[in-house]
Scaffold this motif. Structure first.
Motif, PDB file in Angstrom:
ATOM      1  N   CYS A  62      -7.070   3.964   8.331  1.00 51.85           N
ATOM      2  CA  CYS A  62      -7.686   3.673   7.032  1.00 51.85           C
ATOM      3  C   CYS A  62      -8.914   4.570   6.876  1.00 51.85           C
ATOM      4  N   MET A  63      -8.799   5.556   5.999  1.00 51.03           N
ATOM      5  CA  MET A  63      -9.883   6.522   5.784  1.00 51.03           C
ATOM      6  C   MET A  63     -10.723   6.107   4.577  1.00 51.03           C
ATOM      7  N   GLU A  64     -11.877   6.749   4.432  1.00 50.70           N
ATOM      8  CA  GLU A  64     -12.781   6.350   3.354  1.00 50.70           C
ATOM      9  C   GLU A  64     -12.306   6.841   1.983  1.00 50.70           C
ATOM     10  N   MET A  86       2.315  13.670  -6.492  1.00 48.34           N
ATOM     11  CA  MET A  86       3.301  13.424  -5.436  1.00 48.34           C
ATOM     12  C   MET A  86       3.351  11.926  -5.098  1.00 48.34           C
ATOM     13  N   VAL A  87       2.158  11.346  -4.914  1.00 51.69           N
ATOM     14  CA  VAL A  87       2.072   9.924  -4.557  1.00 51.69           C
ATOM     15  C   VAL A  87       2.694   9.076  -5.667  1.00 51.69           C
ATOM     16  N   MET A  88       2.265   9.332  -6.897  1.00 52.48           N
ATOM     17  CA  MET A  88       2.731   8.509  -8.025  1.00 52.48           C
ATOM     18  C   MET A  88       4.224   8.718  -8.267  1.00 52.48           C
ATOM     19  N   SER A 115       5.636   5.007   2.259  1.00 50.53           N
ATOM     20  CA  SER A 115       5.197   6.388   2.394  1.00 50.53           C
ATOM     21  C   SER A 115       5.456   7.143   1.088  1.00 50.53           C
ATOM     22  N   THR A 116       4.417   7.843   0.651  1.00 51.69           N
ATOM     23  CA  THR A 116       4.548   8.581  -0.615  1.00 51.69           C
ATOM     24  C   THR A 116       4.412  10.095  -0.419  1.00 51.69           C
ATOM     25  N   ASP A 117       4.042  10.518   0.821  1.00 49.64           N
ATOM     26  CA  ASP A 117       3.803  11.955   1.065  1.00 49.64           C
ATOM     27  C   ASP A 117       3.652  12.152   2.574  1.00 49.64           C
ATOM     28  N   TYR A 118       3.595  13.410   2.979  1.00 53.38           N
ATOM     29  CA  TYR A 118       3.431  13.722   4.407  1.00 53.38           C
ATOM     30  C   TYR A 118       1.987  14.078   4.763  1.00 53.38           C
ATOM     31  N   ASP A 119       1.056  13.787   3.910  1.00 52.50           N
ATOM     32  CA  ASP A 119      -0.329  14.198   4.122  1.00 52.50           C
ATOM     33  C   ASP A 119      -0.365  15.714   4.381  1.00 52.50           C
ATOM     34  N   CYS A 120      -1.533  16.253   4.691  1.00 52.79           N
ATOM     35  CA  CYS A 120      -1.617  17.724   4.670  1.00 52.79           C
ATOM     36  C   CYS A 120      -1.305  18.397   6.003  1.00 52.79           C
ATOM     37  N   VAL A 176       0.645   6.258   9.728  1.00 54.25           N
ATOM     38  CA  VAL A 176       0.476   6.437   8.283  1.00 54.25           C
ATOM     39  C   VAL A 176      -1.015   6.375   7.953  1.00 54.25           C
ATOM     40  N   ILE A 177      -1.366   6.828   6.764  1.00 51.44           N
ATOM     41  CA  ILE A 177      -2.789   6.840   6.376  1.00 51.44           C
ATOM     42  C   ILE A 177      -2.947   6.297   4.963  1.00 51.44           C
ATOM     43  N   ASN A 178      -3.964   5.451   4.794  1.00 49.75           N
ATOM     44  CA  ASN A 178      -4.313   4.991   3.440  1.00 49.75           C
ATOM     45  C   ASN A 178      -5.825   4.809   3.325  1.00 49.75           C
ATOM     46  N   MET A 179      -6.260   4.231   2.203  1.00 42.70           N
ATOM     47  CA  MET A 179      -7.699   4.015   1.985  1.00 42.70           C
ATOM     48  C   MET A 179      -7.970   2.535   1.714  1.00 42.70           C
ATOM     49  N   SER A 180      -6.975   1.674   2.003  1.00 45.85           N
ATOM     50  CA  SER A 180      -7.067   0.292   1.514  1.00 45.85           C
ATOM     51  C   SER A 180      -6.910  -0.813   2.538  1.00 45.85           C
ATOM     52  N   SER A 224       0.825  -1.222   0.000  1.00 50.70           N
ATOM     53  CA  SER A 224       0.000   0.000   0.000  1.00 50.70           C
ATOM     54  C   SER A 224       0.853   1.264   0.000  1.00 50.70           C
ATOM     55  N   ALA A 225       0.427   2.226  -0.805  1.00 47.53           N
ATOM     56  CA  ALA A 225       1.026   3.567  -0.808  1.00 47.53           C
ATOM     57  C   ALA A 225       0.321   4.362   0.275  1.00 47.53           C
ATOM     58  N   VAL A 226       1.070   4.952   1.201  1.00 48.02           N
ATOM     59  CA  VAL A 226       0.454   5.631   2.345  1.00 48.02           C
ATOM     60  C   VAL A 226       0.993   7.043   2.514  1.00 48.02           C
ATOM     61  N   GLY A 227       0.188   7.884   3.178  1.00 47.08           N
ATOM     62  CA  GLY A 227       0.668   9.193   3.594  1.00 47.08           C
ATOM     63  C   GLY A 227       1.289   9.047   4.969  1.00 47.08           C
ATOM     64  N   SER A 228       2.321   9.838   5.256  1.00 49.23           N
ATOM     65  CA  SER A 228       2.962   9.752   6.571  1.00 49.23           C
ATOM     66  C   SER A 228       2.320  10.759   7.526  1.00 49.23           C
ATOM     67  N   GLN A 281     -11.362  11.321  -1.581  1.00 51.97           N
ATOM     68  CA  GLN A 281     -10.704  12.613  -1.357  1.00 51.97           C
ATOM     69  C   GLN A 281      -9.691  12.441  -0.231  1.00 51.97           C
ATOM     70  N   PHE A 282      -8.603  13.174  -0.278  1.00 50.80           N
ATOM     71  CA  PHE A 282      -7.652  13.142   0.821  1.00 50.80           C
ATOM     72  C   PHE A 282      -8.265  13.864   2.030  1.00 50.80           C
ATOM     73  N   SER A 283      -7.599  13.765   3.183  1.00 47.18           N
ATOM     74  CA  SER A 283      -8.121  14.333   4.437  1.00 47.18           C
ATOM     75  C   SER A 283      -8.106  15.852   4.446  1.00 47.18           C
TER      76      SER A 283
HETATM   77  N1  LIG Z   1      -2.059  11.155   2.190  1.00 45.39           N
HETATM   78  C1  LIG Z   1      -2.730  10.048   1.893  1.00 45.39           C
HETATM   79  N2  LIG Z   1      -3.965   9.848   2.398  1.00 45.39           N
HETATM   80  C2  LIG Z   1      -4.635   8.699   2.118  1.00 45.39           C
HETATM   81  N3  LIG Z   1      -4.150   7.736   1.331  1.00 45.39           N
HETATM   82  C3  LIG Z   1      -2.941   7.902   0.813  1.00 45.39           C
HETATM   83  N4  LIG Z   1      -2.206   7.122   0.011  1.00 45.39           N
HETATM   84  C4  LIG Z   1      -1.053   7.749  -0.224  1.00 45.39           C
HETATM   85  N5  LIG Z   1      -1.008   8.945   0.399  1.00 45.39           N
HETATM   86  C5  LIG Z   1      -2.185   9.061   1.061  1.00 45.39           C
END
Ligand SMILES: Nc1ncnc2[nH]cnc12
Ligand SMILES: CSC[C@H]1O[C@H](OP(=O)(O)O)[C@H](O)[C@@H]1O
Length: 386
Positions: free
Chosen positions: A253-255, A316-318, A300-305, A275-279, A176-180, A258-260
């Motif tokens: 794990c968020m729905e 950013m994620v890709m 981790s693909t990003d720092y979330d917002c 970390v945060i993902n949707m999966s 899984s690709a996740v936000g940190s 849309q991002f948070s």
């Molecule tokens: N910031 C993020 N929030 C939710 N899912 C993600 N997957 C990758 N980055 C994410």
């Protein structure tokens, strides 16, 4: 339609432990229909019988079920080759990991399940065991479809997990690709999570036990501890080669899709989220119901917002996923190497989970069971609730 090359062709079935049998001959101009194919395979089937679940044309593969186990078939130009090796290990690929290119592809399966088709065809890949050199079959499934056409809430997790279980899979490594949510987890770091907080909204089907078949499995530790240990060791063995690993973490794990919002992102940090993902859900819950050992590897693909480095975007994620894809594949490869060793045979078969759902799901008295639910559950757990 299945077509064949020039000359008369003998269709034969080659099955481990059985002599090669000729079951039909066809003229080169004749395209064998799915029904004819089905009849040929039925004619061949082993004494314990079974029925054909699905025949897929185009890919040259079929899936037949003989008693409780599936038989993978590969249609060659002049023969039907049946591979009887059970598949115990699966990889579920997520964003940016839609295939495992360094493995030998042996078959593509398009099974159907009582919960519909899985998110993508299931590729059967051969992986050489590092101890014996024998090929170990690995199932690979792409969570969002072959072309990332399924949003997180559209992923057919019940069909995915059910199809894998029926194939014999008892161990899943999910990527899984996740936000940190923590400064220390930098983009491109890997995390082997040990906990999940559910922030999905109940819109995704999340259980096999409903409609008159009630069941409650334990989920205190949503990932498989023993599997996690193997995954951590493999990750650490790659450290210094571009891999940085965090041994534990809580996945929010968020729905989505849309991002948070920033307020949510900060709230998740206050929850102790790493970390945060949707999966992660309902995948992990369904794997537990299906008695499959499940461990997620997060990248981790990003720092979330919450972070002041800028809001998360798909680019950013890709971008980070693409830049680190080779490390991700090496990580998965190292885990498969390790799990293919004889010493992990019991773990891979999830012997520690075997039978738990028989008890967790046996709560509804026979006279109260819904017919459709009973049939679906019987497909997934033959003999458990007779
Ligand atoms: N910031 C993020 N929030 C939710 N899912 C993600 N997957 C990758 N980055 C994410
Ligand atoms: C494309 S960003 C959001 C997307 O990425 C993650 O996918 P996966 O877990 O399948 O790798 C996240 O969960 C979202 O689905």
């Amino acid at each position: 339609m299945f077509g064949f090359g020039s000359g008369y062709k003998t269709l034969s079935v080659d099955c481990l432990g059985c002599a090669v049998q000729s079951v039909a001959s066809v003229h080169p101009d004749h395209s064998v229909t799915a029904q004819e194919q089905r009849d040929m395979i039925t004619a061949f089937q082993r004494p314990n019988g079974g029925k054909i679940d699905e025949i897929e044309d185009g890919s040259g593969c079929f899936v037949a079920s003989a008693s409780s186990e599936w038989v993978l078939g590969v249609l060659k130009s002049s023969s039907i080759r049946t591979i009887n090796d059970p598949v115990h290990i699966a990889v579920i690929g997520g964003t940016g990991l839609q295939s495992l290119p360094h493995f030998t592809h042996v078959a593509t399966l398009k099974p159907s399940t009582p919960w519909g088709p899985p998110s993508s065809p299931i590729s059967i890949l051969h992986h050489p065991s590092p101890t014996t050199g024998h090929a170990i079959p690995i199932a690979f499934l792409s969570r969002h479809g072959l072309h990332h056409e399924l949003a997180p809430h559209e992923v057919s997790s019940r069909a995915n997990i059910a199809a894998l279980r029926r194939l014999g899979v008892r161990t899943i490594i999910a990527f899984s690709a996740v936000g940190s949510l923590q400064e220390a987890i930098k983009p491109r770091d890997f995390v082997v999570p040990d906990q999940i907080i559910d922030r999905t909204k109940g819109v995704r089907p999340f259980t096999y036990f409903e409609g008159g078949m009630v069941g409650h499995v334990g989920f205190a530790d949503p990932f498989d501890g023993a599997l996690a240990e193997v995954v951590r060791r493999c990750g650490h063995s790659l450290e210094g080669e571009g891999v940085r690993l965090h041994d534990t973490g809580t996945v929010i794990c968020m729905e989505g899709p849309q991002f948070s919002t920033r307020a949510e992102s900060n709230m998740y940090r206050s929850f102790g989220g790493s970390v945060i993902n949707m999966s992660a859900l309902p995948e992990a819950k369904l794997a537990r119901e299906a008695e499959i050992g499940y461990q997620m590897i997060c990248m981790s693909t990003d720092y979330d917002c919450w972070h002041d480095s800028g809001d998360v975007t798909v680019e950013m994620v890709m971008g980070n996923m693409k830049a680190n894809a080779e490390n991700a594949r090496r990580f998965v490869g190292a885990v498969l190497d390790e799990l293919s060793k004889e010493e992990h045979a019991e773990l891979v078969l999830a012997k520690h989970l075997e039978g738990q759902t028989r008890f967790a799901g046996g709560i509804t008295a026979k006279e109260g069971r819904g017919r459709e639910a009973k049939e679906k559950i019987a497909w997934l757990f033959p003999g458990y609730f007779d």
